[in-house]
Design a protein around this motif. Sequence first.
Motif, PDB file in Angstrom:
ATOM      1  N   LEU A  45       0.864  -1.180   0.000  1.00  0.00           N
ATOM      2  CA  LEU A  45       0.000   0.000   0.000  1.00  0.00           C
ATOM      3  C   LEU A  45       0.898   1.226   0.000  1.00  0.00           C
ATOM      4  CD1 LEU A  45      -2.709  -0.893   2.685  1.00  0.00           C
ATOM      5  CD2 LEU A  45      -3.120  -0.633   0.239  1.00  0.00           C
ATOM      6  N   ARG A  46       0.420   2.322  -0.612  1.00  0.00           N
ATOM      7  CA  ARG A  46       1.233   3.536  -0.669  1.00  0.00           C
ATOM      8  C   ARG A  46       0.326   4.751  -0.731  1.00  0.00           C
ATOM      9  NH1 ARG A  46       6.755   4.626  -2.389  1.00  0.00           N
ATOM     10  NH2 ARG A  46       7.371   6.126  -0.806  1.00  0.00           N
ATOM     11  N   ASP A  47       0.621   5.737   0.099  1.00  0.00           N
ATOM     12  CA  ASP A  47      -0.044   7.041   0.035  1.00  0.00           C
ATOM     13  C   ASP A  47      -1.568   6.931   0.139  1.00  0.00           C
ATOM     14  OD1 ASP A  47      -0.062   9.812  -0.129  1.00  0.00           O
ATOM     15  OD2 ASP A  47      -0.285   9.809  -2.312  1.00  0.00           O
ATOM     16  N   VAL A  48      -2.031   6.176   1.132  1.00  0.00           N
ATOM     17  CA  VAL A  48      -3.471   5.979   1.350  1.00  0.00           C
ATOM     18  C   VAL A  48      -3.940   6.881   2.491  1.00  0.00           C
ATOM     19  CG1 VAL A  48      -5.253   4.332   2.057  1.00  0.00           C
ATOM     20  CG2 VAL A  48      -3.417   3.611   0.506  1.00  0.00           C
ATOM     21  N   SER A  49      -4.951   7.696   2.225  1.00  0.00           N
ATOM     22  CA  SER A  49      -5.496   8.602   3.239  1.00  0.00           C
ATOM     23  C   SER A  49      -7.025   8.604   3.162  1.00  0.00           C
ATOM     24  CB  SER A  49      -4.990  10.036   3.032  1.00  0.00           C
ATOM     25  OG  SER A  49      -3.584  10.115   3.128  1.00  0.00           O
ATOM     26  N   PHE A  50      -7.674   8.515   4.311  1.00  0.00           N
ATOM     27  CA  PHE A  50      -9.133   8.622   4.394  1.00  0.00           C
ATOM     28  C   PHE A  50      -9.518   8.703   5.871  1.00  0.00           C
ATOM     29  CE2 PHE A  50      -8.135   4.119   4.461  1.00  0.00           C
ATOM     30  CZ  PHE A  50      -8.877   3.647   5.532  1.00  0.00           C
ATOM     31  N   THR A  51     -10.759   9.085   6.121  1.00  0.00           N
ATOM     32  CA  THR A  51     -11.310   9.062   7.474  1.00  0.00           C
ATOM     33  C   THR A  51     -12.642   8.326   7.456  1.00  0.00           C
ATOM     34  OG1 THR A  51     -12.412  11.209   7.201  1.00  0.00           O
ATOM     35  CG2 THR A  51     -10.198  11.223   8.161  1.00  0.00           C
ATOM     36  N   VAL A  52     -12.989   7.744   8.596  1.00  0.00           N
ATOM     37  CA  VAL A  52     -14.264   7.046   8.769  1.00  0.00           C
ATOM     38  C   VAL A  52     -14.921   7.601  10.022  1.00  0.00           C
ATOM     39  CG1 VAL A  52     -15.407   4.830   9.127  1.00  0.00           C
ATOM     40  CG2 VAL A  52     -13.340   4.950   7.705  1.00  0.00           C
ATOM     41  N   ARG A  53     -16.140   8.062   9.891  1.00  0.00           N
ATOM     42  CA  ARG A  53     -16.858   8.617  11.040  1.00  0.00           C
ATOM     43  C   ARG A  53     -17.580   7.497  11.790  1.00  0.00           C
ATOM     44  NH1 ARG A  53     -17.280  14.013  11.289  1.00  0.00           N
ATOM     45  NH2 ARG A  53     -19.166  13.884  12.548  1.00  0.00           N
ATOM     46  N   PRO A  54     -17.827   7.662  13.087  1.00  0.00           N
ATOM     47  CA  PRO A  54     -18.542   6.638  13.848  1.00  0.00           C
ATOM     48  C   PRO A  54     -19.891   6.313  13.214  1.00  0.00           C
ATOM     49  CG  PRO A  54     -17.610   8.283  15.335  1.00  0.00           C
ATOM     50  CD  PRO A  54     -17.412   8.808  13.933  1.00  0.00           C
ATOM     51  N   GLY A  55     -20.184   5.028  13.094  1.00  0.00           N
ATOM     52  CA  GLY A  55     -21.456   4.588  12.542  1.00  0.00           C
ATOM     53  C   GLY A  55     -21.463   4.412  11.037  1.00  0.00           C
ATOM     54  N   GLU A  56     -20.379   4.791  10.346  1.00  0.00           N
ATOM     55  CA  GLU A  56     -20.327   4.586   8.899  1.00  0.00           C
ATOM     56  C   GLU A  56     -20.086   3.110   8.570  1.00  0.00           C
ATOM     57  OE1 GLU A  56     -19.024   7.785   5.878  1.00  0.00           O
ATOM     58  OE2 GLU A  56     -17.460   7.773   7.413  1.00  0.00           O
TER      59      GLU A  56
END
Length: 247
Positions: A45-56
Amino acid sequence: MAGENAISVTGLGVRFRRNRRGRRSIKAIFSSARRRTPKGEFWALRDVSFTVRPGESIGVVGRNGQGKSTLLKLVAGVLLPDEGTVEVSGGVAPLIEITGGFVGDLTVRENVRLTAGLHGMSRRQVTDRYDEIIEFAELEDFQDTPYRHLSNGMKVRLAFSVVSQLDHPILLVDEVLAVGDKAFREKCYARIDELLAGGRTLFFVSHREADLKRFCTRGLYIRDHRLALDAPISEVLEEYNGDNERS
């Protein structure tokens, strides 16, 4: 801390040696991310960015070998990144390599207590939930049977039953719903529906489009070991299927 996000991933990268599938030395773990990749190593994996909010409910898609399961293991803390960060708010209930951690010579009863305890359940919680775990796994007649004598289907039922009883807010699922007979899969589906209704966060790797559409509202498409698309699950599946048709 991940703050208001359940999962925060920034600039994530991990590399493996081709001749030691996933096994990295201490030197490799702590080496500089700026150094040129040594011969015989590759970036899973390379240069992976994201966010996950509670309940998603997030579905992760991509061809085999692109890093989907590796991403789940990084979120679970099973692997360490070579670059970037993973921040998780609260514990994770990992349905990854689902039968790992069970001891062959211990009985079903002993394995439930051991495995649930290792995942953070107190003795009182294990005692209170033991009957439900055994009943869900359909192993009432095998409680004193050594784990190694169980069929593969029994082992999967037991593992799912234990992990799905954890109170951790984030559920990590890697292809386990493809295992087992249809009746037990329906029980698993119902259990996951129940957990999601209770506000759990789902991070789900699968090749089964029907399962992804059922449980997930958002998708991450891993292509060429990078995050190619972060969008509603229908858009992600359309892009993924289109790439498959063109190849």
